[in-house]
Write an enzyme that holds these catalytic residues in place. Structure first.
Site, PDB file in Angstrom:
ATOM      1  N   ASN A   9       0.852  -1.182   0.000  1.00 35.22           N
ATOM      2  CA  ASN A   9       0.000   0.000   0.000  1.00 35.22           C
ATOM      3  C   ASN A   9       0.890   1.235   0.000  1.00 35.22           C
ATOM      4  O   ASN A   9       1.507   1.563   1.014  1.00 35.22           O
ATOM      5  CB  ASN A   9      -0.906  -0.018   1.240  1.00 35.22           C
ATOM      6  CG  ASN A   9      -1.782   1.217   1.350  1.00 35.22           C
ATOM      7  OD1 ASN A   9      -1.903   2.002   0.413  1.00 35.22           O
ATOM      8  ND2 ASN A   9      -2.396   1.394   2.512  1.00 35.22           N
ATOM      9  N   TRP A  10       0.954   1.911  -1.135  1.00 34.46           N
ATOM     10  CA  TRP A  10       1.824   3.079  -1.247  1.00 34.46           C
ATOM     11  C   TRP A  10       1.240   4.308  -0.562  1.00 34.46           C
ATOM     12  O   TRP A  10       1.927   5.314  -0.409  1.00 34.46           O
ATOM     13  CB  TRP A  10       2.088   3.384  -2.724  1.00 34.46           C
ATOM     14  CG  TRP A  10       3.154   2.509  -3.332  1.00 34.46           C
ATOM     15  CD1 TRP A  10       3.576   1.296  -2.877  1.00 34.46           C
ATOM     16  CD2 TRP A  10       3.929   2.797  -4.498  1.00 34.46           C
ATOM     17  NE1 TRP A  10       4.565   0.788  -3.690  1.00 34.46           N
ATOM     18  CE2 TRP A  10       4.791   1.699  -4.700  1.00 34.46           C
ATOM     19  CE3 TRP A  10       3.963   3.845  -5.402  1.00 34.46           C
ATOM     20  CZ2 TRP A  10       5.694   1.640  -5.764  1.00 34.46           C
ATOM     21  CZ3 TRP A  10       4.856   3.794  -6.462  1.00 34.46           C
ATOM     22  CH2 TRP A  10       5.718   2.709  -6.631  1.00 34.46           C
ATOM     23  N   LYS A  11      -0.030   4.257  -0.195  1.00 34.97           N
ATOM     24  CA  LYS A  11      -0.699   5.390   0.449  1.00 34.97           C
ATOM     25  C   LYS A  11      -0.521   6.652  -0.404  1.00 34.97           C
ATOM     26  O   LYS A  11      -0.550   6.570  -1.633  1.00 34.97           O
ATOM     27  CB  LYS A  11      -0.200   5.556   1.892  1.00 34.97           C
ATOM     28  CG  LYS A  11      -0.350   4.263   2.699  1.00 34.97           C
ATOM     29  CD  LYS A  11      -0.085   4.437   4.168  1.00 34.97           C
ATOM     30  CE  LYS A  11      -0.251   3.107   4.888  1.00 34.97           C
ATOM     31  NZ  LYS A  11      -0.099   3.250   6.356  1.00 34.97           N
ATOM     32  N   HIS A  92      -9.442   0.611   5.195  1.00 35.44           N
ATOM     33  CA  HIS A  92      -8.175   0.799   5.903  1.00 35.44           C
ATOM     34  C   HIS A  92      -8.402   1.712   7.101  1.00 35.44           C
ATOM     35  O   HIS A  92      -9.256   2.606   7.070  1.00 35.44           O
ATOM     36  CB  HIS A  92      -7.138   1.404   4.958  1.00 35.44           C
ATOM     37  CG  HIS A  92      -5.749   1.415   5.501  1.00 35.44           C
ATOM     38  ND1 HIS A  92      -5.303   2.374   6.384  1.00 35.44           N
ATOM     39  CD2 HIS A  92      -4.711   0.568   5.304  1.00 35.44           C
ATOM     40  CE1 HIS A  92      -4.043   2.129   6.694  1.00 35.44           C
ATOM     41  NE2 HIS A  92      -3.664   1.028   6.057  1.00 35.44           N
ATOM     42  N   GLU A  94      -6.903   4.168   8.192  1.00 40.99           N
ATOM     43  CA  GLU A  94      -6.770   5.594   7.912  1.00 40.99           C
ATOM     44  C   GLU A  94      -8.031   6.141   7.242  1.00 40.99           C
ATOM     45  O   GLU A  94      -8.400   7.298   7.458  1.00 40.99           O
ATOM     46  CB  GLU A  94      -5.527   5.827   7.044  1.00 40.99           C
ATOM     47  CG  GLU A  94      -4.242   5.570   7.823  1.00 40.99           C
ATOM     48  CD  GLU A  94      -3.044   5.251   6.961  1.00 40.99           C
ATOM     49  OE1 GLU A  94      -1.982   4.960   7.539  1.00 40.99           O
ATOM     50  OE2 GLU A  94      -3.154   5.273   5.722  1.00 40.99           O
ATOM     51  N   GLU A 162      -4.822  -5.216  10.574  1.00 38.36           N
ATOM     52  CA  GLU A 162      -3.824  -4.192  10.825  1.00 38.36           C
ATOM     53  C   GLU A 162      -4.095  -3.513  12.166  1.00 38.36           C
ATOM     54  O   GLU A 162      -4.963  -2.644  12.263  1.00 38.36           O
ATOM     55  CB  GLU A 162      -3.844  -3.139   9.715  1.00 38.36           C
ATOM     56  CG  GLU A 162      -3.389  -3.649   8.369  1.00 38.36           C
ATOM     57  CD  GLU A 162      -3.029  -2.511   7.429  1.00 38.36           C
ATOM     58  OE1 GLU A 162      -1.947  -2.557   6.848  1.00 38.36           O
ATOM     59  OE2 GLU A 162      -3.833  -1.582   7.298  1.00 38.36           O
ATOM     60  N   GLY A 168       3.062   1.995  10.950  1.00 37.88           N
ATOM     61  CA  GLY A 168       4.019   3.072  10.793  1.00 37.88           C
ATOM     62  C   GLY A 168       4.715   3.505  12.064  1.00 37.88           C
ATOM     63  O   GLY A 168       5.427   4.512  12.078  1.00 37.88           O
ATOM     64  N   SER A 207       3.800  -2.435  10.479  1.00 37.80           N
ATOM     65  CA  SER A 207       5.254  -2.418  10.656  1.00 37.80           C
ATOM     66  C   SER A 207       5.909  -3.741  10.259  1.00 37.80           C
ATOM     67  O   SER A 207       6.805  -4.231  10.944  1.00 37.80           O
ATOM     68  CB  SER A 207       5.615  -2.047  12.098  1.00 37.80           C
ATOM     69  OG  SER A 207       5.222  -0.717  12.381  1.00 37.80           O
ATOM     70  N   GLY A 228       3.097  -1.244   4.217  1.00 40.23           N
ATOM     71  CA  GLY A 228       3.038   0.180   3.925  1.00 40.23           C
ATOM     72  C   GLY A 228       4.355   0.717   3.405  1.00 40.23           C
ATOM     73  O   GLY A 228       4.746   0.476   2.266  1.00 40.23           O
ATOM     74  N   GLY A 229       5.072   1.440   4.248  1.00 44.96           N
ATOM     75  CA  GLY A 229       6.286   2.129   3.828  1.00 44.96           C
ATOM     76  C   GLY A 229       7.326   1.245   3.173  1.00 44.96           C
ATOM     77  O   GLY A 229       8.006   1.668   2.219  1.00 44.96           O
TER      78      GLY A 229
END
Length: 247
Positions: A9-11, A92, A94, A162, A168, A207, A228-229
């Protein structure tokens, strides 16, 4: 046998220059055992589909529950499919927190995704306060029940757990905590959907990184990861993919 899935997920990250990372990932992992999915911002979906050239799946990060209409700034599931996307992330944390999305809304979006031929990656997860209060299983159970539409199948639905407090932050639940939730989700899916529930893939997200991927993927009912990141760089995501292939 459930095929493993490494989803990224590049967000709200990435420009056309970032597609070089996709090409590098494909070059380094030309024939992975696991399925690979990347979900970039909507501006990059079509370009990533072209770069991926069928080697990896591409998805959106959200879709509207309606097929079309006066919804400025929103994207319909059919539009994602028209760009070449095969999946869409829904619910998600967020989106639930920043945009007030309820499980009922997520369910409606998942229904729209199915109608457009997209696989829905439906997210559930608890906050730190909810975990500390002992509400984790009740919370994720309610989210699962409310977010997954009737008639969901292993072919059109993936579930991602999640824990919000681990996204993150660099914090990761213990392997026992991950197993407890994934085993619970599996039991809930089987109770509701039978054999289809047994076949639905359960991803862990929160994470995930090369240093902890191997032990997470060895955990009960973990069929892959929503990353994610670490999915933004081919080297990091590739290392996670390698760990998943070896699981």
């Amino acid at each position: 046998m459930r095929r493993k899935l490494a989803a990224g997920n590049w967000k709200m990250n990435g420009t056309k220059a970032s597609l070089a990372e996709v090409a590098a990932l494909i070059a380094a992992h030309p024939d992975p055992k696991s399925e690979v999915l990347l979900c970039p911002p909507a501006t990059l979906v079509a370009a990533m589909v072209a770069t991926a050239a069928g080697r990896i799946a591409v998805g959106g990060q959200d879709c509207h529950m309606k097929a079309a209409g006066a919804h400025t700034g929103d994207i319909a599931a059919e539009m994602l499919a028209d760009c070449g996307a095969s999946h869409v992330i829904l619910g998600h944390s967020e989106r639930r927190a920043d945009h007030g999305e309820s499980s009922e809304m997520v369910c409606a979006k998942a229904t729209a995704a199915r109608a457009a031929g997209l696989v829905a990656v439906i997210c559930v997860g608890e906050t730190e306060a909810q975990r500390d209060a002992g509400e984790t299983l009740a919370l994720v159970g309610a989210q699962l029940a409310g977010s997954v539409p009737d008639g969901a199948t292993a072919a059109n639905t993936v579930i991602a757990y999640e824990p919000v407090w681990a996204i993150g932050t660099g914090r990761t639940p213990t392997l026992e905590q991950i197993a407890e939730v994934h085993d619970f989700l599996r039991a809930e899916l089987v109770a509701r959907f039978g054999a289809e529930g047994e076949g639905m893939r359960l991803l862990y997200g929160g994470s995930v990184k090369p240093s902890n991927a191997t032990e997470i993927f060895a955990t009960s009912n973990v069929d892959g990861a929503l990353v994610g990141g670490a999915s933004l760089k081919a080297a990091d995501f590739g290392a996670i993919l390698s760990a998943l292939d070896a699981a």
